[in-house]
Each structure stands twice: as C-alpha cells, then as structure tokens.
Design an enzyme around this catalytic site. Structure first.
Site, PDB file in Angstrom:
ATOM      1  CB  SER A  20      31.891  43.180  32.307  1.00 32.95           C
ATOM      2  OG  SER A  20      31.746  44.482  31.790  1.00 32.95           O
ATOM      3  CB  ILE A  21      35.633  40.238  35.225  1.00 32.12           C
ATOM      4  CG1 ILE A  21      36.932  40.363  34.408  1.00 32.12           C
ATOM      5  CG2 ILE A  21      35.742  39.081  36.212  1.00 32.12           C
ATOM      6  CD1 ILE A  21      38.178  40.659  35.232  1.00 32.12           C
ATOM      7  CG  ASP A  67      27.856  56.797  40.905  1.00 28.70           C
ATOM      8  OD1 ASP A  67      28.845  56.408  41.563  1.00 28.70           O
ATOM      9  OD2 ASP A  67      27.911  57.756  40.120  1.00 28.70           O
ATOM     10  CE1 TYR A 158      45.709  47.154  37.296  1.00 27.76           C
ATOM     11  CE2 TYR A 158      46.354  47.077  39.604  1.00 27.76           C
ATOM     12  CZ  TYR A 158      45.402  46.892  38.616  1.00 27.76           C
ATOM     13  OH  TYR A 158      44.152  46.444  38.962  1.00 27.76           O
ATOM     14  CE  LYS A 165      41.676  46.057  41.290  1.00 30.32           C
ATOM     15  NZ  LYS A 165      40.191  46.045  41.377  1.00 30.32           N
ATOM     16  NE  ARG A 195      42.507  41.757  23.577  1.00 31.36           N
ATOM     17  CZ  ARG A 195      43.758  42.105  23.306  1.00 31.36           C
ATOM     18  NH1 ARG A 195      44.112  43.375  23.316  1.00 31.36           N
ATOM     19  NH2 ARG A 195      44.659  41.193  23.019  1.00 31.36           N
TER      20      ARG A 195
HETATM   21  P1  NAD Z   1      34.741  46.620  33.166  1.00 30.76           P
HETATM   22  O1  NAD Z   1      35.070  47.950  32.610  1.00 30.76           O
HETATM   23  O2  NAD Z   1      33.921  45.720  32.342  1.00 30.76           O
HETATM   24  O3  NAD Z   1      34.079  46.761  34.602  1.00 30.76           O
HETATM   25  C1  NAD Z   1      34.345  47.829  35.488  1.00 30.76           C
HETATM   26  C2  NAD Z   1      33.018  48.272  36.041  1.00 30.76           C
HETATM   27  O4  NAD Z   1      33.172  49.264  37.068  1.00 30.76           O
HETATM   28  C3  NAD Z   1      32.103  48.886  34.978  1.00 30.76           C
HETATM   29  O5  NAD Z   1      30.894  48.172  34.895  1.00 30.76           O
HETATM   30  C4  NAD Z   1      31.893  50.293  35.480  1.00 30.76           C
HETATM   31  O6  NAD Z   1      30.602  50.797  35.174  1.00 30.76           O
HETATM   32  C5  NAD Z   1      32.034  50.066  36.984  1.00 30.76           C
HETATM   33  N1  NAD Z   1      32.157  51.340  37.703  1.00 30.76           N
HETATM   34  C6  NAD Z   1      33.076  52.324  37.516  1.00 30.76           C
HETATM   35  N2  NAD Z   1      32.783  53.380  38.295  1.00 30.76           N
HETATM   36  C7  NAD Z   1      31.651  53.048  38.989  1.00 30.76           C
HETATM   37  C8  NAD Z   1      30.836  53.734  39.943  1.00 30.76           C
HETATM   38  N3  NAD Z   1      31.128  54.972  40.355  1.00 30.76           N
HETATM   39  N4  NAD Z   1      29.760  53.078  40.448  1.00 30.76           N
HETATM   40  C9  NAD Z   1      29.445  51.823  40.051  1.00 30.76           C
HETATM   41  N5  NAD Z   1      30.170  51.146  39.135  1.00 30.76           N
HETATM   42  C10 NAD Z   1      31.258  51.751  38.608  1.00 30.76           C
HETATM   43  O7  NAD Z   1      36.181  45.947  33.458  1.00 30.76           O
HETATM   44  P2  NAD Z   1      36.610  44.621  34.247  1.00 30.76           P
HETATM   45  O8  NAD Z   1      37.993  44.373  33.822  1.00 30.76           O
HETATM   46  O9  NAD Z   1      35.599  43.578  34.083  1.00 30.76           O
HETATM   47  O10 NAD Z   1      36.668  45.124  35.756  1.00 30.76           O
HETATM   48  C11 NAD Z   1      35.970  44.502  36.836  1.00 30.76           C
HETATM   49  C12 NAD Z   1      36.909  44.352  38.037  1.00 30.76           C
HETATM   50  O11 NAD Z   1      37.925  43.394  37.716  1.00 30.76           O
HETATM   51  C13 NAD Z   1      37.628  45.632  38.445  1.00 30.76           C
HETATM   52  O12 NAD Z   1      37.713  45.691  39.855  1.00 30.76           O
HETATM   53  C14 NAD Z   1      39.026  45.388  37.878  1.00 30.76           C
HETATM   54  O13 NAD Z   1      40.014  46.141  38.548  1.00 30.76           O
HETATM   55  C15 NAD Z   1      39.158  43.920  38.136  1.00 30.76           C
HETATM   56  N6  NAD Z   1      40.241  43.245  37.425  1.00 30.76           N
HETATM   57  C16 NAD Z   1      40.329  43.321  36.074  1.00 30.76           C
HETATM   58  C17 NAD Z   1      41.360  42.674  35.416  1.00 30.76           C
HETATM   59  C18 NAD Z   1      41.492  42.751  33.906  1.00 30.76           C
HETATM   60  O14 NAD Z   1      42.571  42.480  33.387  1.00 30.76           O
HETATM   61  N7  NAD Z   1      40.456  43.107  33.185  1.00 30.76           N
HETATM   62  C19 NAD Z   1      42.309  41.922  36.145  1.00 30.76           C
HETATM   63  C20 NAD Z   1      42.183  41.853  37.528  1.00 30.76           C
HETATM   64  C21 NAD Z   1      41.149  42.522  38.157  1.00 30.76           C
END
Ligand code: NAD
Length: 257
Positions: A20-21, A67, A158, A165, A195
């Site tokens: 996770s980011i 949540d 996307y 977004k 990823r």
């Molecule tokens: P990730 O799946 O690790 O994290 C997404 C998180 O959202 C999870 O922990 C999930 O539990 C949480 N979530 C979903 N529904 C929820 C709810 N109802 N209540 C609380 N939490 C909830 O993936 P990630 O890629 O680390 O995503 C984190 C952020 O980074 C997101 O906003 C994503 O759009 C953004 N992002 C990701 C990328 C990428 O390429 N991975 C690029 C740009 C932006």
C-alpha cells in the site's frame, strides 16, 4: 528544523498490506519520528495493519477501524483518536474504490450504482474526514490525499476512477480554501502507477508500467518510498507555503505531450 514531524500525531488511512502507498507514507513518517494512528476498513485488514505496525521499531501506533462510507464510523473513529491523543497534526488519506467492471472497456458504460459507490469512497470521503479531523487540528495541520493523472487526462481503462479523481482534485482546492484560515493545508500527491492491491483492478496495468519505463523523463517507475517522502515534506513545515496544490511524483510522466 523545518522537517519537524517528530512527536506529531499523524493519521494514516488506507493501509491494506505492505504494498500500500499508505504504508510507504507511514514508513517515511515513522523514520522522521511521527506518532502514527492507522485506520483500516474491515476486520480482515485489521490484523494485517497490526502486524505491519508491529514492525515499526519504537512506534506505539494506535490502530482503529474506519469505513469511510459510514458517517457514524468516521465520527466514532475520530472521537476515539481525540480521546487518546487530543490533538492531531496531519492526516494522510489513501483510499479509493471502484468496481472492477468499471475499470475496463468504455467509461460510457459506467452504471449509476458503480458511479455513486466510487465517488463516495474515492472523493467524498476526503471531505467527510476533513470535516471531523479539522476539529482535532487545533495547532493547524496538513491533509494529504492521493490522486492520479487519470483525473486530469484520459488514461485508458482508468475510466470511472478518473472521474472520481477529478472530483477529489477539486475537493482539495475547495477544502484548502475552507480550512486555510485555520492553518490547515490540503494537498494531493499524483503518484505514478505502483503495483498495489487496488492497481490489480485496473485493466492492462502492466502495460502502463512498461510505457512509463520507456517514456517518462526519468525512464523508470516510482516507488511507495518516493511518494512517502513527498508526503513527509507535505506534512512538515518545509512545505508551509503550499496548499491546494497537486504534486506529481511520477518520474515526470505528466509533462509529456
Ligand atoms: P491499496 O489497495 O493498498 O489501498 C487502497 C485502500 O483503500 C485500502 O486500504 C482499502 O482498504 C481502502 N478502502 C477501500 N474502501 C474503503 C472504505 N470504504 N473505507 C475505508 N477504506 C477503504 O492501494 P493503493 O494503490 O495504495 O491506493 C491508495 C491510494 O493511492 C488510492 O487513492 C489510489 O487511487 C491512489 N493511487 C494509486 C496509484 C497506484 O498506481 N497504485 C497511483 C496513483 C494514486
């Protein structure tokens, strides 16, 4: 010392696993001495977050369920945080969701239910959380969310998440204006593709990674650590003059025509 997050209470929302980011952000903040508060959705992820948090040496993190589709859950979570630490100084919102069928094919086929669910979790949740978190930011604060280029331009597959977004990006601007007088800054980081569990849902994700490697100015992809370090900058006073901004941490890909 402007890189001053030592001893500050920072909420990190959205750790699902070690990819996770949010976890990259948590590690950067931890290394700089912040006190972390993790929130997660669903008890299945609770154990994962507890296991990860236990690997942070000397960190006695608070870990709570939240949540973001539920106002009651958000209220209870932040009441709990208030009871335990009183004041918070920062919040990292790393949450998004869209049904898998809405992340391939044509955007035009998006269903009403899919749209409402995705915009609720991926965009409205920042506002819902900011509304409650600002009451705990009595010394000012910094709110950081994560966005993607697909909200500014059309990126294949996307789709619905790009529209979510765009709403999130506009929310950052409006929230920055609402909360600025209280000394609270609101910014986003536009991360290049990484990823993660969520990224798995996006059609042909591997080909996106490959294209970045070939074409981005830095000719490589970015890491959770690089996003984490930018979040650390945004949480600290090094960025004190910046709000309503979107910083691309994407190896420069967004400048290409
Ligand atoms: P990730 O799946 O690790 O994290 C997404 C998180 O959202 C999870 O922990 C999930 O539990 C949480 N979530 C979903 N529904 C929820 C709810 N109802 N209540 C609380 N939490 C909830 O993936 P990630 O890629 O680390 O995503 C984190 C952020 O980074 C997101 O906003 C994503 O759009 C953004 N992002 C990701 C990328 C990428 O390429 N991975 C690029 C740009 C932006």
């Amino acid at each position: 010392e402007l890189l001053n997050v030592k001893g500050k209470n920072i909420v990190v929302m959205g750790v699902a696993n070690q990819r996770s980011i949010a976890w990259g952000i948590a590690r950067s903040l931890h290394n700089a001495g912040a006190n972390l508060i993790f929130t997660y959705a669903g008890e299945r992820l609770g154990q994962s977050v507890r296991d990860l948090a236990a690997t942070l040496e000397g960190q006695n993190a608070i870990i709570l369920p939240c949540d973001v589709t539920s106002d009651e859950d958000i209220a209870r979570c932040f009441a709990d945080i208030k009871e335990q630490v009183g004041t918070i100084h920062g919040l990292a919102h790393c949450i998004a969701f869209a049904n898998k069928e809405d992340l391939k094919g044509g955007y035009v086929d998006t269903s009403r239910e899919g749209f409402v669910l995705s915009l609720d979790i991926s965009a409205y949740s920042l506002t819902a959380v900011a509304k409650v978190a600002k009451e705990l930011m009595t010394d000012g604060g910094s709110i950081v969310t994560l966005t993607y280029l697909g909200g500014e331009r059309v990126v294949k597959n996307y789709n619905l998440m790009g529209v979510a977004k765009a709403a999130l990006d506009a929310s950052v601007r409006y929230l920055s204006n609402d909360l600025g007088a209280q000394g609270i800054r609101v910014n986003s980081i536009s991360a290049g593709p990484i990823r993660t569990l969520s990224a798995k849902g996006i059609g042909e994700f591997n080909s996106i990674l490959k294209e970045i490697e070939e074409k981005a100015p830095l000719r490589r992809n970015v890491t959770q650590e690089e996003v984490g370090d930018t979040a650390l900058f945004l949480m600290s006073d090094l960025s004190r003059g910046i709000t309503g901004e979107n910083i691309h941490v994407d190896a420069g890909y967004h400048v290409l025509g």
